[in-house]
Design a protein around this motif. Structure first.
Motif, PDB file in Angstrom:
ATOM      1  N   GLU A 209       0.832  -1.210   0.000  1.00  0.00           N
ATOM      2  CA  GLU A 209       0.000   0.000   0.000  1.00  0.00           C
ATOM      3  C   GLU A 209       0.868   1.261   0.000  1.00  0.00           C
ATOM      4  O   GLU A 209       0.535   2.250  -0.649  1.00  0.00           O
ATOM      5  N   ASP A 210       1.990   1.233   0.730  1.00  0.00           N
ATOM      6  CA  ASP A 210       2.926   2.363   0.713  1.00  0.00           C
ATOM      7  C   ASP A 210       3.471   2.588  -0.694  1.00  0.00           C
ATOM      8  O   ASP A 210       3.600   3.730  -1.143  1.00  0.00           O
ATOM      9  N   LEU A 211       3.801   1.508  -1.369  1.00  0.00           N
ATOM     10  CA  LEU A 211       4.314   1.598  -2.734  1.00  0.00           C
ATOM     11  C   LEU A 211       3.268   2.198  -3.665  1.00  0.00           C
ATOM     12  O   LEU A 211       3.574   3.061  -4.493  1.00  0.00           O
ATOM     13  N   ARG A 212       2.038   1.782  -3.508  1.00  0.00           N
ATOM     14  CA  ARG A 212       0.941   2.324  -4.317  1.00  0.00           C
ATOM     15  C   ARG A 212       0.788   3.832  -4.055  1.00  0.00           C
ATOM     16  O   ARG A 212       0.613   4.625  -4.969  1.00  0.00           O
ATOM     17  N   GLU A 213       0.898   4.243  -2.787  1.00  0.00           N
ATOM     18  CA  GLU A 213       0.791   5.656  -2.434  1.00  0.00           C
ATOM     19  C   GLU A 213       1.956   6.458  -3.003  1.00  0.00           C
ATOM     20  O   GLU A 213       1.767   7.594  -3.447  1.00  0.00           O
TER      21      GLU A 213
ATOM     22  N   GLY B 158       6.475  -5.114  -6.776  1.00  0.00           N
ATOM     23  CA  GLY B 158       6.125  -5.845  -5.567  1.00  0.00           C
ATOM     24  C   GLY B 158       7.085  -5.524  -4.442  1.00  0.00           C
ATOM     25  O   GLY B 158       8.082  -4.825  -4.632  1.00  0.00           O
ATOM     26  N   VAL B 159       6.780  -6.036  -3.278  1.00  0.00           N
ATOM     27  CA  VAL B 159       7.618  -5.835  -2.104  1.00  0.00           C
ATOM     28  C   VAL B 159       8.005  -7.187  -1.529  1.00  0.00           C
ATOM     29  O   VAL B 159       7.315  -8.184  -1.745  1.00  0.00           O
ATOM     30  N   GLY B 160       9.106  -7.212  -0.799  1.00  0.00           N
ATOM     31  CA  GLY B 160       9.558  -8.453  -0.180  1.00  0.00           C
ATOM     32  C   GLY B 160      10.623  -8.189   0.858  1.00  0.00           C
ATOM     33  O   GLY B 160      10.995  -7.047   1.119  1.00  0.00           O
ATOM     34  N   THR B 161      11.108  -9.268   1.461  1.00  0.00           N
ATOM     35  CA  THR B 161      12.179  -9.173   2.448  1.00  0.00           C
ATOM     36  C   THR B 161      13.251 -10.197   2.116  1.00  0.00           C
ATOM     37  O   THR B 161      12.984 -11.202   1.464  1.00  0.00           O
TER      38      THR B 161
ATOM     39  N   ALA C 248      -3.866  -7.910  -9.620  1.00  0.00           N
ATOM     40  CA  ALA C 248      -4.261  -9.255 -10.048  1.00  0.00           C
ATOM     41  C   ALA C 248      -4.753 -10.020  -8.821  1.00  0.00           C
ATOM     42  O   ALA C 248      -4.205  -9.875  -7.732  1.00  0.00           O
ATOM     43  N   PRO C 249      -5.774 -10.859  -8.983  1.00  0.00           N
ATOM     44  CA  PRO C 249      -6.313 -11.594  -7.833  1.00  0.00           C
ATOM     45  C   PRO C 249      -5.285 -12.501  -7.141  1.00  0.00           C
ATOM     46  O   PRO C 249      -5.278 -12.615  -5.928  1.00  0.00           O
ATOM     47  N   LYS C 250      -4.402 -13.124  -7.915  1.00  0.00           N
ATOM     48  CA  LYS C 250      -3.475 -14.064  -7.285  1.00  0.00           C
ATOM     49  C   LYS C 250      -2.309 -13.392  -6.583  1.00  0.00           C
ATOM     50  O   LYS C 250      -1.655 -13.998  -5.760  1.00  0.00           O
ATOM     51  N   GLY C 251      -2.030 -12.131  -6.874  1.00  0.00           N
ATOM     52  CA  GLY C 251      -0.904 -11.470  -6.236  1.00  0.00           C
ATOM     53  C   GLY C 251      -1.290 -10.252  -5.433  1.00  0.00           C
ATOM     54  O   GLY C 251      -0.482  -9.359  -5.226  1.00  0.00           O
ATOM     55  N   LYS C 252      -2.533 -10.211  -4.950  1.00  0.00           N
ATOM     56  CA  LYS C 252      -3.036  -8.998  -4.325  1.00  0.00           C
ATOM     57  C   LYS C 252      -2.279  -8.587  -3.063  1.00  0.00           C
ATOM     58  O   LYS C 252      -2.288  -7.432  -2.695  1.00  0.00           O
ATOM     59  N   ASP C 253      -1.597  -9.509  -2.392  1.00  0.00           N
ATOM     60  CA  ASP C 253      -0.877  -9.173  -1.167  1.00  0.00           C
ATOM     61  C   ASP C 253       0.605  -8.900  -1.388  1.00  0.00           C
ATOM     62  O   ASP C 253       1.262  -8.367  -0.497  1.00  0.00           O
ATOM     63  N   THR C 254       1.142  -9.275  -2.543  1.00  0.00           N
ATOM     64  CA  THR C 254       2.584  -9.142  -2.738  1.00  0.00           C
ATOM     65  C   THR C 254       2.996  -8.313  -3.949  1.00  0.00           C
ATOM     66  O   THR C 254       4.110  -7.818  -3.983  1.00  0.00           O
ATOM     67  N   TRP C 255       2.123  -8.156  -4.933  1.00  0.00           N
ATOM     68  CA  TRP C 255       2.502  -7.384  -6.118  1.00  0.00           C
ATOM     69  C   TRP C 255       1.285  -6.834  -6.839  1.00  0.00           C
ATOM     70  O   TRP C 255       0.161  -7.277  -6.627  1.00  0.00           O
ATOM     71  N   PHE C 256       1.537  -5.836  -7.666  1.00  0.00           N
ATOM     72  CA  PHE C 256       0.537  -5.303  -8.592  1.00  0.00           C
ATOM     73  C   PHE C 256       1.274  -4.914  -9.858  1.00  0.00           C
ATOM     74  O   PHE C 256       2.503  -4.971  -9.912  1.00  0.00           O
ATOM     75  N   TYR C 257       0.544  -4.555 -10.883  1.00  0.00           N
ATOM     76  CA  TYR C 257       1.214  -4.205 -12.130  1.00  0.00           C
ATOM     77  C   TYR C 257       0.687  -2.896 -12.681  1.00  0.00           C
ATOM     78  O   TYR C 257      -0.419  -2.452 -12.354  1.00  0.00           O
ATOM     79  N   LEU C 258       1.531  -2.260 -13.453  1.00  0.00           N
ATOM     80  CA  LEU C 258       1.179  -1.031 -14.145  1.00  0.00           C
ATOM     81  C   LEU C 258       0.869  -1.402 -15.580  1.00  0.00           C
ATOM     82  O   LEU C 258       1.711  -1.976 -16.269  1.00  0.00           O
TER      83      LEU C 258
ATOM     84  N   ARG D 139      15.960  -7.371   5.688  1.00  0.00           N
ATOM     85  CA  ARG D 139      15.910  -6.126   4.925  1.00  0.00           C
ATOM     86  C   ARG D 139      14.767  -6.179   3.934  1.00  0.00           C
ATOM     87  O   ARG D 139      14.541  -7.187   3.287  1.00  0.00           O
ATOM     88  N   HIS D 140      14.079  -5.070   3.822  1.00  0.00           N
ATOM     89  CA  HIS D 140      12.949  -4.970   2.916  1.00  0.00           C
ATOM     90  C   HIS D 140      13.410  -4.399   1.586  1.00  0.00           C
ATOM     91  O   HIS D 140      14.382  -3.640   1.522  1.00  0.00           O
ATOM     92  N   TYR D 141      12.693  -4.758   0.525  1.00  0.00           N
ATOM     93  CA  TYR D 141      13.030  -4.249  -0.803  1.00  0.00           C
ATOM     94  C   TYR D 141      11.773  -4.114  -1.644  1.00  0.00           C
ATOM     95  O   TYR D 141      10.728  -4.685  -1.338  1.00  0.00           O
ATOM     96  N   ILE D 142      11.904  -3.322  -2.699  1.00  0.00           N
ATOM     97  CA  ILE D 142      10.874  -3.192  -3.718  1.00  0.00           C
ATOM     98  C   ILE D 142      11.457  -3.806  -4.978  1.00  0.00           C
ATOM     99  O   ILE D 142      12.584  -3.496  -5.355  1.00  0.00           O
ATOM    100  N   GLN D 143      10.723  -4.684  -5.606  1.00  0.00           N
ATOM    101  CA  GLN D 143      11.176  -5.328  -6.834  1.00  0.00           C
ATOM    102  C   GLN D 143      10.348  -4.785  -8.003  1.00  0.00           C
ATOM    103  O   GLN D 143       9.129  -4.709  -7.935  1.00  0.00           O
ATOM    104  N   VAL D 144      11.050  -4.408  -9.074  1.00  0.00           N
ATOM    105  CA  VAL D 144      10.399  -3.935 -10.296  1.00  0.00           C
ATOM    106  C   VAL D 144      10.779  -4.910 -11.399  1.00  0.00           C
ATOM    107  O   VAL D 144      11.966  -5.137 -11.647  1.00  0.00           O
ATOM    108  N   VAL D 145       9.788  -5.495 -12.047  1.00  0.00           N
ATOM    109  CA  VAL D 145      10.018  -6.536 -13.046  1.00  0.00           C
ATOM    110  C   VAL D 145       9.491  -6.075 -14.396  1.00  0.00           C
ATOM    111  O   VAL D 145       8.370  -5.580 -14.505  1.00  0.00           O
TER     112      VAL D 145
END
Length: 139
Positions: free
Chosen positions: A21-25, A80-83, A57-67, A91-97
Motif C-alpha cells: 500500500e505504501d508503494l501504491r501511495e 512488488g515488495v519483499g524481504t 491481479a487476484p493471485k498477487g493482491k498481497d505481494t505485487w501489482f502491475y502497471l 531487509r525490505h526491498y521493492i522489486q520492479v520486473v
C-alpha cells in the motif's frame, strides 16, 4: 526473459520497510506531482509522464501489482515488495520486473520510477543492468 531491478532499504534509508500500500501511495504521489508539472507547463505532461494505470491481479493482491500501459508504446511493469536476510538482518526491498514482451518505453519508465523511488526513500538501487546507485547516506 524478464528483467529485475531492486530498491533495497538499507541502513540510513528514510523508512525501514515498505508495504504494498505504501508503494501504491508513492506511485500515486509521483503521478500527482506530474499533474502539477503539467498544470505549470500548460501541457498534458501527466499522461505522458505516467502512461499507466495501477491494476491488481487476484493471485498477487498481497505481494505485487502491475502497471498497465495506456499507449501502444507501453505494456506492463510489475512491482512488488519483499524481504531478504542479509547478514542476519531482515531487509525490505521493492522489486520492479519487466516481463517478457515489455517495450523499450517500459524499461525507460521503469528506470525513471526506480530512480525516483530510491531517491525518495534514500535507498540502494540495483538497476536492470546490474549496476548499483546509492541514494542512502553512506560513511
Amino acid at each position: 526473459m524478464s528483467q529485475n531491478a531492486y530498491i533495497k532499504l538499507v541502513e540510513g534509508s528514510a523508512v525501514p520497510s515498505v508495504s504494498l500500500e505504501d508503494l501504491r501511495e508513492l506511485l500515486n504521489a509521483y503521478r500527482s506531482q506530474l499533474e502539477l508539472t503539467a498544470q505549470q507547463l500548460d501541457w498534458e505532461y501527466d499522461d505522458k509522464g505516467f502512461p499507466y494505470t495501477i491494476e491488481t491481479a487476484p493471485k498477487g493482491k498481497d505481494t505485487w501489482f502491475y502497471l498497465k500501459g495506456n499507449h501502444q508504446a507501453y505494456r506492463y511493469i510489475v512491482t512488488g515488495v519483499g524481504t531478504e536476510d542479509s547478514d542476519g538482518q531482515e531487509r525490505h526491498y521493492i522489486q520492479v520486473v519487466l516481463p517478457d514482451g515489455a517495450t523499450h518505453g517500459d524499461k525507460s519508465k521503469a528506470n525513471e520510477f526506480c530512480k525516483h523511488l530510491a531517491r525518495k526513500l534514500k535507498a540502494e538501487l540495483h538497476l536492470f543492468n546490474g549496476r548499483v546507485m546509492y541514494y542512502n547516506p553512506r560513511k
